[in-house]
Motif scaffolding. Structure first.
Motif, PDB file in Angstrom:
ATOM      1  N   MET A   1       0.869  -1.168   0.000  1.00 57.57           N
ATOM      2  CA  MET A   1       0.000   0.000   0.000  1.00 57.57           C
ATOM      3  C   MET A   1       0.908   1.220   0.000  1.00 57.57           C
ATOM      4  O   MET A   1       2.082   1.133   0.362  1.00 57.57           O
ATOM      5  CB  MET A   1      -0.914  -0.005   1.224  1.00 57.57           C
ATOM      6  CG  MET A   1      -1.921  -1.142   1.197  1.00 57.57           C
ATOM      7  SD  MET A   1      -3.034  -1.145   2.600  1.00 57.57           S
ATOM      8  CE  MET A   1      -4.061   0.258   2.231  1.00 57.57           C
TER       9      MET A   1
ATOM     10  N   ASP B   1      -6.118   4.430   0.084  1.00 53.97           N
ATOM     11  CA  ASP B   1      -6.411   3.005   0.281  1.00 53.97           C
ATOM     12  C   ASP B   1      -7.254   2.475  -0.883  1.00 53.97           C
ATOM     13  O   ASP B   1      -6.975   1.403  -1.425  1.00 53.97           O
ATOM     14  CB  ASP B   1      -7.166   2.770   1.585  1.00 53.97           C
ATOM     15  CG  ASP B   1      -6.297   2.863   2.819  1.00 53.97           C
ATOM     16  OD1 ASP B   1      -5.080   3.068   2.689  1.00 53.97           O
ATOM     17  OD2 ASP B   1      -6.862   2.720   3.932  1.00 53.97           O
TER      18      ASP B   1
ATOM     19  N   ASP C   1      -5.133   2.150  -3.983  1.00 53.90           N
ATOM     20  CA  ASP C   1      -4.201   1.016  -3.898  1.00 53.90           C
ATOM     21  C   ASP C   1      -4.906  -0.307  -4.185  1.00 53.90           C
ATOM     22  O   ASP C   1      -4.366  -1.167  -4.881  1.00 53.90           O
ATOM     23  CB  ASP C   1      -3.532   0.969  -2.523  1.00 53.90           C
ATOM     24  CG  ASP C   1      -2.536   2.092  -2.306  1.00 53.90           C
ATOM     25  OD1 ASP C   1      -2.085   2.702  -3.293  1.00 53.90           O
ATOM     26  OD2 ASP C   1      -2.202   2.362  -1.133  1.00 53.90           O
TER      27      ASP C   1
END
Length: 95
Positions: free
Chosen positions: A13, A78, A81
């Motif tokens: 990430m 997030d 990713d």
């Protein structure tokens, strides 16, 4: 003795705050689980930003605005990713 094995099934990430990744995405997770993860984060950030749009913050609350922006950025990163992992899996299938 601990043997370190590579984490081929895990994708990094984004971590702008650290030199090395500390959180990983299970690249082999089912698409429904990856979708659920995306949905949860995207729903949370949209509700959060809707709430922030309805609140009046005084002009001197620059620190609060920075905190709000940081939280939204982390959640959206997030989502980005996990989308990257889904896209990579799609391209791997097409190759």
């Amino acid at each position: 003795m601990t043997i370190k094995t590579p984490l081929h099934r895990h994708a990094n990430m984004s971590h702008p705050a650290t030199d090395r990744p500390v959180l990983l995405i299970d690249a082999d997770a089912t698409l429904s689980n990856l979708h659920a993860c995306l949905g949860e984060r995207l729903d949370a950030v949209l509700k959060y930003l809707d709430l922030m749009a309805c609140i009046h913050l005084p002009d001197h609350a620059e620190h609060d605005i920075n905190t709000i922006s940081t939280i939204a950025r982390i959640l959206v990163q997030d989502v980005s990713d996990v989308f990257r992992v889904i896209e990579q899996r799609r391209f791997d299938i097409l190759d």
